[in-house]
Enzyme design. Structure first.
Site, short mmCIF file in Angstrom:
data_model
loop_
_atom_site.label_atom_id
_atom_site.label_comp_id
_atom_site.label_asym_id
_atom_site.label_seq_id
_atom_site.Cartn_x
_atom_site.Cartn_y
_atom_site.Cartn_z
CG HIS A 89 -2.00 -0.89 1.38
ND1 HIS A 89 -3.08 -0.49 1.90
CD2 HIS A 89 -2.57 -1.66 0.20
CE1 HIS A 89 -4.32 -1.37 1.02
NE2 HIS A 89 -3.52 -2.01 0.01
CE LYS A 313 4.26 4.01 13.25
NZ LYS A 313 4.51 2.56 12.33
CE1 TYR A 401 0.20 2.84 7.20
CE2 TYR A 401 -1.14 4.35 9.22
CZ TYR A 401 -0.88 3.06 8.11
OH TYR A 401 -2.11 2.48 8.29
P1 FAS Z 1 1.36 -10.94 21.61
O1 FAS Z 1 0.69 -10.91 23.32
O2 FAS Z 1 1.43 -11.14 20.41
O3 FAS Z 1 2.32 -12.72 22.17
C1 FAS Z 1 2.39 -12.93 23.84
C2 FAS Z 1 2.66 -14.13 23.83
O4 FAS Z 1 2.72 -14.52 24.69
C3 FAS Z 1 0.99 -15.16 23.02
O5 FAS Z 1 0.76 -16.37 22.66
C4 FAS Z 1 0.61 -15.21 24.67
O6 FAS Z 1 0.08 -17.11 24.73
C5 FAS Z 1 1.87 -15.39 25.45
N1 FAS Z 1 2.08 -16.00 27.24
C6 FAS Z 1 1.25 -15.16 27.92
N2 FAS Z 1 1.99 -15.37 29.07
C7 FAS Z 1 1.82 -16.45 29.40
C8 FAS Z 1 2.70 -16.81 30.12
N3 FAS Z 1 2.46 -17.11 31.25
N4 FAS Z 1 3.63 -18.16 29.53
C9 FAS Z 1 3.34 -18.48 28.36
N5 FAS Z 1 3.32 -18.18 27.29
C10 FAS Z 1 2.52 -16.73 27.49
N6 FAS Z 1 -1.31 -4.21 16.57
C11 FAS Z 1 -1.18 -3.39 15.35
O7 FAS Z 1 -0.27 -3.02 14.64
N7 FAS Z 1 -2.36 -3.64 15.07
C12 FAS Z 1 -3.90 -4.07 15.26
O8 FAS Z 1 -4.82 -3.35 14.58
C13 FAS Z 1 -4.17 -5.20 16.60
N8 FAS Z 1 -4.74 -5.03 17.63
C14 FAS Z 1 -4.62 -5.39 18.57
C15 FAS Z 1 -5.65 -6.21 18.75
C16 FAS Z 1 -5.33 -7.12 20.27
C17 FAS Z 1 -6.93 -7.78 21.29
C18 FAS Z 1 -4.57 -6.88 20.81
C19 FAS Z 1 -4.27 -7.79 22.34
C20 FAS Z 1 -3.08 -6.32 20.65
C21 FAS Z 1 -3.27 -5.71 18.90
N9 FAS Z 1 -2.15 -5.36 18.62
C22 FAS Z 1 -2.48 -4.76 17.27
C23 FAS Z 1 -1.13 -5.01 18.99
C24 FAS Z 1 0.17 -6.63 18.94
O9 FAS Z 1 -0.38 -6.43 17.06
C25 FAS Z 1 0.79 -6.89 19.50
O10 FAS Z 1 1.46 -5.51 19.42
C26 FAS Z 1 2.05 -7.79 18.72
O11 FAS Z 1 1.06 -9.23 19.16
C27 FAS Z 1 3.18 -7.77 19.99
O12 FAS Z 1 3.51 -9.15 19.64
P2 FAS Z 1 3.80 -9.91 20.60
O13 FAS Z 1 5.21 -9.09 21.67
O14 FAS Z 1 4.81 -10.95 20.79
O15 FAS Z 1 2.99 -10.18 21.60
C1 PHB Z 2 -5.46 -3.64 11.11
O1 PHB Z 2 -6.11 -5.07 11.61
O2 PHB Z 2 -5.65 -4.21 9.07
C2 PHB Z 2 -5.06 -2.44 10.82
C3 PHB Z 2 -5.64 -1.66 12.56
C4 PHB Z 2 -4.53 -1.03 12.80
C5 PHB Z 2 -4.33 -0.02 11.90
C6 PHB Z 2 -3.96 -0.24 11.02
C7 PHB Z 2 -5.02 -1.76 9.94
O3 PHB Z 2 -3.74 1.74 12.41
#
Ligand code: FAS
Ligand code: PHB
Length: 406
Positions: A89, A313, A401
């Site tokens: 994009h 991010k 971005y």
């Molecule tokens: P993660 O949270 O992805 O992974 C951590 C891992 O550790 C998980 O698999 C968990 O099960 C495991 N874990 C936790 N406790 C543990 C324990 N006690 N023992 C062993 N394992 C354990 N970011 C965006 O950029 N755009 C978005 O739209 C977006 N939407 C999101 C929506 C939600 C609901 C959430 C919670 C986050 C969102 N994020 C988004 C942010 C997300 O993408 C995170 O930045 C990304 O998953 C970060 O990756 P990790 O640091 O690996 O953490």
């Molecule tokens: C997406 O989940 O596609 C997403 C979420 C947050 C953004 C952009 C895209 O800022």
């Protein structure tokens, strides 16, 4: 499956003792990318994940990849499917009622972002683990970190009812915002910075074509909305909702109605409705924990920081953290140099705080805050007027971005 180093059963306590170079807690993007980068450099790593593989893959999260994440997948040789199925994009829109401001990233910075879901990244990394000798222990229960301020830390956990112990030289806490690693820092050592937003994002995933060929971030009097996508046939949408809302109180049609209203003319007539295949509400917070290291324990990804998803991010900060941390571990194990480890926290935090600022700034610009009042709204309109008329302002948004350089 690769045999773990020194895998022996403790006769006294039915305990299984294992040993590795780096114990990684969490099989999200941070843990998986770090594990692969270490294995690719010939460093032993074991990932402990408390959920099942299916559960990890069922989580619908990020959708936009910065160059840092694209480059990491390329460095790992795991970018084939991303290059086939991902959507480059070149720009996105900021909508303010009828007004649509195009941020042309390609023209302003020469770079693009990649639309490719976090779920897909996770799947690509998970599937490549076993063939590359990266041990992932799923459904590891009661994971606990021990002696993190020593040179001989270890992790205990339960697996299939048996107590297990994993000795390592370092522990990488990649266990997300709610994991145990950050809690293993002594209270006197760490400091948390946090801002909780007075609203959440209700997200819906549906197998319908996107309403627009690029993302639209909309500031509407009824609240923020985002039109995103996963492919040309699968759309991802979000609307700002009060924190008191429950997803079960939002039938699909009500969500589609809100989206058609909030996203403005570019979407209203083009929006295709369809049944949600996922629907959830996520709270928004800005959070940073300092420092990212205590003794032999290092934090990366959401374990260390969280951003409101407005700036896309979250996943990409996890990538930059592990890009720094993997290089530091490799310098240690290959050259016995500790310099990278000593500077990891300050180096990663410098990029983290800039991403925190951008995510906070775009969230403040594009959402309706209950207590902002007429003056707060005027500030949003004035800033959008400035962005609409200023190449410099658009360039600043574009370079943040696409992701600031490492
Ligand atoms: P993660 O949270 O992805 O992974 C951590 C891992 O550790 C998980 O698999 C968990 O099960 C495991 N874990 C936790 N406790 C543990 C324990 N006690 N023992 C062993 N394992 C354990 N970011 C965006 O950029 N755009 C978005 O739209 C977006 N939407 C999101 C929506 C939600 C609901 C959430 C919670 C986050 C969102 N994020 C988004 C942010 C997300 O993408 C995170 O930045 C990304 O998953 C970060 O990756 P990790 O640091 O690996 O953490
Ligand atoms: C997406 O989940 O596609 C997403 C979420 C947050 C953004 C952009 C895209 O800022």
């Amino acid at each position: 499956m690769r045999k773990l180093k020194c895998c022996r059963r403790n006769p006294r306590r039915k305990e299984v003792n294992m040993k590795t170079d780096v114990a990684i807690i969490g099989a999200g993007p941070a843990g998986l990318m770090l594990g692969h980068l270490l294995r690719q450099a010939g460093i032993e790593a074991v990932i402990l994940e408390h959920r099942s593989a299916d559960y990890v893959l069922s989580r619908i999260r990020a959708g936009i990849l910065e160059r840092v994440t694209v480059d990491l997948m390329k460095e790992l040789g795991l970018d084939d499917r991303m290059n086939r199925e991902g959507l480059p994009h070149d720009g996105f829109y900021l909508a303010d009622g009828e007004r649509m401001i195009h941020i042309d990233m390609k023209e302003l910075t020469g770079q693009s972002v990649m639309v490719y879901g976090q779920t897909e990244i996770t799947q690509d990394l998970m599937e490549a683990a076993a063939p590359r000798g990266l041990e992932i222990i799923y459904s590891a229960e009661e994971v606990a970190l021990h002696d993190v301020d020593s040179d001989t830390p270890h992790v205990t956990f339960r697996k299939d009812g048996a107590e297990q112990r994993l000795d390592a030289r370092f522990i990488a806490g990649c266990d997300g915002f709610h994991g145990p690693s950050r809690q293993a820092f002594p209270a006197s050592v760490g400091k948390a910075f946090e801002k909780i937003y007075p609203f959440g994002w209700l997200g819906i995933l549906a197998d319908v074509p996107p309403c627009n060929d690029e993302l639209i971030y909309a500031n509407h009097e009824r609240g923020f909305a985002l039109a995103s996508m996963r492919s040309k046939t699968r759309s991802r949408y979000y609307i700002q909702v009060p924190l008191s809302e429950r997803v079960e109180d939002w039938p699909d049609d009500q969500i589609w109605d809100e989206l058609a209203t909030r996203l403005g003319p570019a979407c209203t007539e083009n929006i295709t409705r369809g049944p949600s295949i996922e629907k959830s509400i996520a709270p928004l917070r800005s959070f940073v924990f300092e420092p990212l290291r205590h003794g032999s324990l290092f934090l990366a990804g959401d374990a260390a920081h969280v951003v409101p998803p407005t700036g896309a991010k979250g996943l990409n900060l996890a990538s930059s953290d592990v890009a720094y941390l993997s290089k530091a571990f490799i310098r240690y194990f290959k050259k016995k140099e500790e310099a990278g480890l000593d500077t990891y926290s300050s180096t990663a935090l410098a990029r983290i705080w800039k991403a925190e600022r951008f995510s906070w700034s775009l969230t403040t610009l594009m959402h309706r805050f209950p207590d902002a009042g007429a003056f707060g709204r005027r500030m949003q309109v004035a800033e959008l007027d400035y962005i609409a008329a200023s190449r410099a302002a658009q360039t600043s948004i574009a370079e943040n971005y696409i992701g600031l350089p490492l």
